[in-house]
Write a protein that holds these residues in place. Structure first.
Motif, mmCIF file in Angstrom:
data_model
loop_
_atom_site.group_PDB
_atom_site.id
_atom_site.type_symbol
_atom_site.label_atom_id
_atom_site.label_comp_id
_atom_site.label_asym_id
_atom_site.label_seq_id
_atom_site.Cartn_x
_atom_site.Cartn_y
_atom_site.Cartn_z
ATOM 1 N N PHE A 4 44.327 25.011 33.443
ATOM 2 C CA PHE A 4 45.587 25.950 33.764
ATOM 3 C C PHE A 4 46.865 24.546 34.372
ATOM 4 C CE2 PHE A 4 42.098 29.112 34.037
ATOM 5 C CZ PHE A 4 43.163 29.564 32.730
ATOM 6 N N ASN A 5 45.762 23.399 34.700
ATOM 7 C CA ASN A 5 46.647 22.596 35.685
ATOM 8 C C ASN A 5 47.493 23.329 36.348
ATOM 9 O OD1 ASN A 5 45.812 20.498 34.188
ATOM 10 N ND2 ASN A 5 47.619 20.736 32.060
ATOM 11 N N ILE A 6 46.968 24.338 37.568
ATOM 12 C CA ILE A 6 48.238 24.439 38.375
ATOM 13 C C ILE A 6 48.353 23.802 39.320
ATOM 14 C CG2 ILE A 6 47.311 27.099 37.825
ATOM 15 C CD1 ILE A 6 45.395 26.968 40.108
ATOM 16 N N ASP A 7 47.120 22.401 40.209
ATOM 17 C CA ASP A 7 47.741 21.836 40.689
ATOM 18 C C ASP A 7 48.846 20.829 40.646
ATOM 19 O OD1 ASP A 7 45.473 23.386 42.519
ATOM 20 O OD2 ASP A 7 44.066 21.804 41.299
ATOM 21 N N ILE A 8 48.909 20.300 39.166
ATOM 22 C CA ILE A 8 49.832 19.778 38.670
ATOM 23 C C ILE A 8 51.073 20.316 39.218
ATOM 24 C CG2 ILE A 8 50.645 17.678 37.164
ATOM 25 C CD1 ILE A 8 47.383 17.752 36.541
ATOM 26 N N LEU A 44 37.706 33.444 35.584
ATOM 27 C CA LEU A 44 39.825 32.901 35.743
ATOM 28 C C LEU A 44 40.332 33.271 37.033
ATOM 29 C CD1 LEU A 44 40.762 34.833 32.172
ATOM 30 C CD2 LEU A 44 39.953 32.599 33.159
ATOM 31 N N GLN A 45 39.771 34.555 37.422
ATOM 32 C CA GLN A 45 40.716 34.514 39.112
ATOM 33 C C GLN A 45 39.884 33.597 40.295
ATOM 34 O OE1 GLN A 45 42.328 37.533 40.071
ATOM 35 N NE2 GLN A 45 42.953 35.373 41.430
ATOM 36 N N ASN A 46 38.276 33.154 39.460
ATOM 37 C CA ASN A 46 37.817 32.237 40.500
ATOM 38 C C ASN A 46 38.423 31.126 40.105
ATOM 39 O OD1 ASN A 46 36.122 33.990 41.917
ATOM 40 N ND2 ASN A 46 34.605 33.852 40.519
ATOM 41 N N GLU A 47 38.937 30.218 39.423
ATOM 42 C CA GLU A 47 39.744 29.359 39.102
ATOM 43 C C GLU A 47 40.882 29.136 39.259
ATOM 44 O OE1 GLU A 47 38.290 27.374 36.658
ATOM 45 O OE2 GLU A 47 36.502 27.814 36.398
ATOM 46 N N LEU A 48 41.058 30.056 39.026
ATOM 47 C CA LEU A 48 42.920 30.641 39.366
ATOM 48 C C LEU A 48 42.775 30.496 41.148
ATOM 49 C CD1 LEU A 48 44.591 32.662 36.641
ATOM 50 C CD2 LEU A 48 44.463 30.067 36.704
ATOM 51 N N GLY A 49 41.984 30.957 41.891
ATOM 52 C CA GLY A 49 42.665 31.116 43.392
ATOM 53 C C GLY A 49 43.440 32.050 43.811
#
Length: 292
Positions: A11-15, A48-53
């Motif tokens: 997902f690279n949501i931190d980037i 998935l929800q836990n991964e995305l926060g």
């Protein structure tokens, strides 16, 4: 099965910030056979929800047998989203079993309608004609469903992901793969590529990014090596993402002439992630920007 490792690299949501994240899977959490009796994907959705926060909220999801699609939106976008709908279409045995077919989710974001499709088409080296027929029926079915469920308005943007089961038109043996390094030379013989570039074919209306990644099937589940034993399959770019903008015609009040809308759906990245193991496929992802 559900991957027991982190999916943050996918997902690279931190980037890179995303407003919408759509995940389509095949045979995740349960196999096709097991999913006939229980197709719930609750555990997968929780992971998935836990991964995305907490910054991302589930908008809608759909399941059919072992297929699943889910749409998440950043919490800042939630006030602009409404009318989430889910659809399924079985194309397996007698049109009842959902091991083949497609699922979809449609949503309004402001005044635009987004349609997200996930499909699993017929497998086999000689089944391209049937895959084409399946794709055409899926497109017509979901297009009509969106029209009926969104006040008789057509969708604006369609993004289609899935296992298209495309094969390479070449006699490839395990020995060939051991000594072959130019996989991209096979792209011109990819069945889906050939079908899409046939101007009379329905897939020619769709766009796809340039492929710069190796075939995503069939690899060993826990190693990035080709499966060359008794389970050998001719490698294929089975896992793909297509997209399409429905360029609705508008009437200019002064001249009553028709004017086509300019394209607003832009592909920014199209690649595969070979760090995510646990399957004989590797996940493919695409990133888009769109003006609403």
């Amino acid at each position: 099965m559900i991957p027991n490792h982190s999916l943050k690299r996918l997902f690279n949501i931190d980037i890179l910030y995303h407003d919408i994240i759509v995940i389509g899977t095949q045979e995740c959490q349960r196999s096709i056979v097991t999913s006939i009796f229980c197709e719930s994907k609750n555990e997968w959705e929780v992971k998935l929800q836990n991964e995305l926060g907490k910054s991302y909220i589930k908008v809608q999801s759909a399941s059919l047998n072992a297929m699943h699609i889910i749409v998440f939106a950043h919490k800042s976008l939630i006030p602009k989203i409404r009318n989430g709908k889910q659809y399924t279409f079985s194309q397996g045995f007698m049109g009842i079993v959902g091991n083949k077919g497609g699922i979809a989710v449609s949503v309004n974001i402001d005044d635009k309608i987004f349609l997200f499709i996930n499909s699993h088409l017929e497998s086999g080296q000689n089944s391209e004609s049937k895959r084409q027929t399946q794709f055409s029926k899926l497109e017509t079915h979901f297009q009509n469903q969106v029209f009926s469920n969104h006040n008789h308005v057509q969708y604006d943007y369609l993004i289609w992901t899935g296992d298209f089961n495309s094969r390479i038109n070449e006699n490839i043996s395990p020995q060939t793969i051991k000594t072959h390094s130019d996989f991209f030379g096979w792209l011109g013989k990819d069945q889906m590529y050939l079908s899409r570039h046939n101007k009379l074919n329905y897939q020619s209306q769709f766009q796809e990014g340039m492929i710069f990644f190796p075939p995503t099937y069939k690899l060993l589940q826990n190693y990035n090596s080709w499966s060359l034993d008794q389970d050998f399959r001719i490698p294929g770019w089975c896992d793909r993402i297509l997209y399409k903008e429905n360029k609705k015609m508008t009437i200019q009040s002064t001249s009553q002439s028709f004017k086509d809308m300019t394209s607003k759906l832009k592909l920014q990245n199209y690649d595969a992630n070979f760090d995510i193991l646990g399957s004989d496929h590797r996940p493919v992802f695409a990133q888009f920007t769109v003006a609403i």
